[in-house]
Design a protein around this motif. Structure first.
Motif, short mmCIF file in Angstrom:
data_model
loop_
_atom_site.label_atom_id
_atom_site.label_comp_id
_atom_site.label_asym_id
_atom_site.label_seq_id
_atom_site.Cartn_x
_atom_site.Cartn_y
_atom_site.Cartn_z
N LEU A 1 27.23 24.61 43.57
CA LEU A 1 27.56 23.99 42.29
C LEU A 1 29.05 23.67 42.19
O LEU A 1 29.44 22.61 41.68
CB LEU A 1 27.14 24.89 41.13
CG LEU A 1 25.63 25.01 40.90
CD1 LEU A 1 25.35 26.08 39.85
CD2 LEU A 1 25.05 23.67 40.48
N VAL A 2 29.89 24.56 42.69
CA VAL A 2 31.33 24.32 42.67
C VAL A 2 31.67 23.12 43.55
O VAL A 2 32.47 22.26 43.17
CB VAL A 2 32.11 25.58 43.09
CG1 VAL A 2 33.58 25.26 43.38
CG2 VAL A 2 32.00 26.65 42.02
N ARG A 3 31.08 23.07 44.73
CA ARG A 3 31.34 21.94 45.63
C ARG A 3 30.93 20.62 44.99
O ARG A 3 31.67 19.64 45.05
CB ARG A 3 30.61 22.14 46.96
CG ARG A 3 31.21 23.25 47.79
CD ARG A 3 30.38 23.54 49.02
NE ARG A 3 30.97 24.61 49.79
CZ ARG A 3 30.35 25.23 50.80
NH1 ARG A 3 29.13 24.86 51.16
NH2 ARG A 3 30.96 26.21 51.44
N GLU A 4 29.76 20.60 44.38
CA GLU A 4 29.34 19.38 43.69
C GLU A 4 30.24 19.09 42.49
O GLU A 4 30.54 17.94 42.19
CB GLU A 4 27.88 19.48 43.28
CG GLU A 4 26.94 19.35 44.45
CD GLU A 4 25.47 19.40 44.08
OE1 GLU A 4 25.14 19.77 42.94
OE2 GLU A 4 24.65 19.08 44.96
N GLY A 5 30.68 20.14 41.81
CA GLY A 5 31.61 19.97 40.68
C GLY A 5 32.91 19.34 41.12
O GLY A 5 33.47 18.48 40.43
N LEU B 1 36.30 14.56 41.22
CA LEU B 1 37.08 13.56 41.96
C LEU B 1 36.52 12.16 41.74
O LEU B 1 37.27 11.19 41.61
CB LEU B 1 37.12 13.91 43.44
CG LEU B 1 37.91 15.16 43.81
CD1 LEU B 1 37.74 15.48 45.29
CD2 LEU B 1 39.38 14.98 43.47
N TYR B 2 35.20 12.04 41.69
CA TYR B 2 34.57 10.74 41.45
C TYR B 2 34.99 10.19 40.09
O TYR B 2 35.35 9.03 39.97
CB TYR B 2 33.05 10.89 41.54
CG TYR B 2 32.30 9.60 41.32
CD1 TYR B 2 32.16 8.68 42.35
CD2 TYR B 2 31.74 9.30 40.09
CE1 TYR B 2 31.47 7.49 42.15
CE2 TYR B 2 31.06 8.12 39.88
CZ TYR B 2 30.93 7.22 40.91
OH TYR B 2 30.26 6.04 40.71
N TYR C 1 36.41 22.99 52.97
CA TYR C 1 35.06 22.72 53.47
C TYR C 1 34.69 21.25 53.27
O TYR C 1 34.19 20.58 54.19
CB TYR C 1 34.05 23.63 52.78
CG TYR C 1 32.62 23.30 53.14
CD1 TYR C 1 32.06 23.78 54.31
CD2 TYR C 1 31.84 22.50 52.32
CE1 TYR C 1 30.76 23.48 54.66
CE2 TYR C 1 30.54 22.19 52.65
CZ TYR C 1 30.00 22.68 53.82
OH TYR C 1 28.71 22.36 54.16
N LEU C 2 34.95 20.74 52.06
CA LEU C 2 34.60 19.34 51.76
C LEU C 2 35.43 18.36 52.57
O LEU C 2 34.94 17.29 52.94
CB LEU C 2 34.75 19.09 50.26
CG LEU C 2 33.74 19.83 49.38
CD1 LEU C 2 34.13 19.72 47.91
CD2 LEU C 2 32.33 19.32 49.61
N LEU D 1 26.89 12.03 46.26
CA LEU D 1 26.60 12.10 44.82
C LEU D 1 25.54 11.08 44.42
O LEU D 1 24.64 11.38 43.63
CB LEU D 1 27.88 11.87 44.01
CG LEU D 1 28.95 12.95 44.09
CD1 LEU D 1 30.16 12.55 43.26
CD2 LEU D 1 28.40 14.31 43.65
N ALA D 2 25.65 9.86 44.93
CA ALA D 2 24.70 8.80 44.58
C ALA D 2 23.28 9.17 45.03
O ALA D 2 22.32 8.94 44.29
CB ALA D 2 25.13 7.48 45.19
N GLU D 3 23.16 9.74 46.22
CA GLU D 3 21.84 10.12 46.73
C GLU D 3 21.18 11.20 45.86
O GLU D 3 19.96 11.32 45.85
CB GLU D 3 21.97 10.63 48.17
CG GLU D 3 22.30 9.55 49.16
CD GLU D 3 22.68 10.10 50.54
OE1 GLU D 3 22.70 11.35 50.71
OE2 GLU D 3 22.98 9.29 51.42
#
Length: 90
Positions: free
Chosen positions: A8-12, A17-18, A53-54, A84-86
């Protein structure tokens, strides 16, 4: 931080950033944005670890401005935007 919270943090980070568009946030700004979004992050060091990591995955790029190059800034890459789009997050 357990595996689910880490994801969740990575996606956050990617979503933050997006949404930043052409603005390139620093570590401190990302930490504040993630905290305000409700992510359970205890320190900026945890954000640094996940950013690393990202970056290794090619989802985030680090930039250093010409003025004040000691301030690292971050941006989402095309691979990060595609991720993110996927998943319907962008």
């Amino acid at each position: 931080m357990n595996t689910e919270l880490r994801a969740l943090v990575r996606e956050g980070i990617l979503v933050s950033l997006y949404k930043s568009g052409s603005y390139r946030p620093t570590l401190a700004v990302l930490f504040i944005q993630l905290t305000r979004a409700g992510h359970a992050i205890g320190s900026q060091e945890e954000v640094t670890r996940e950013l690393g990591y990202l970056i290794d995955k090619g989802f985030v790029a680090e930039e250093r401005p010409v003025v004040s190059p000691e301030l690292r800034q971050y941006r989402i890459t095309a691979a990060g935007s595609d991720y993110l789009a996927e998943r319907g997050l962008a």
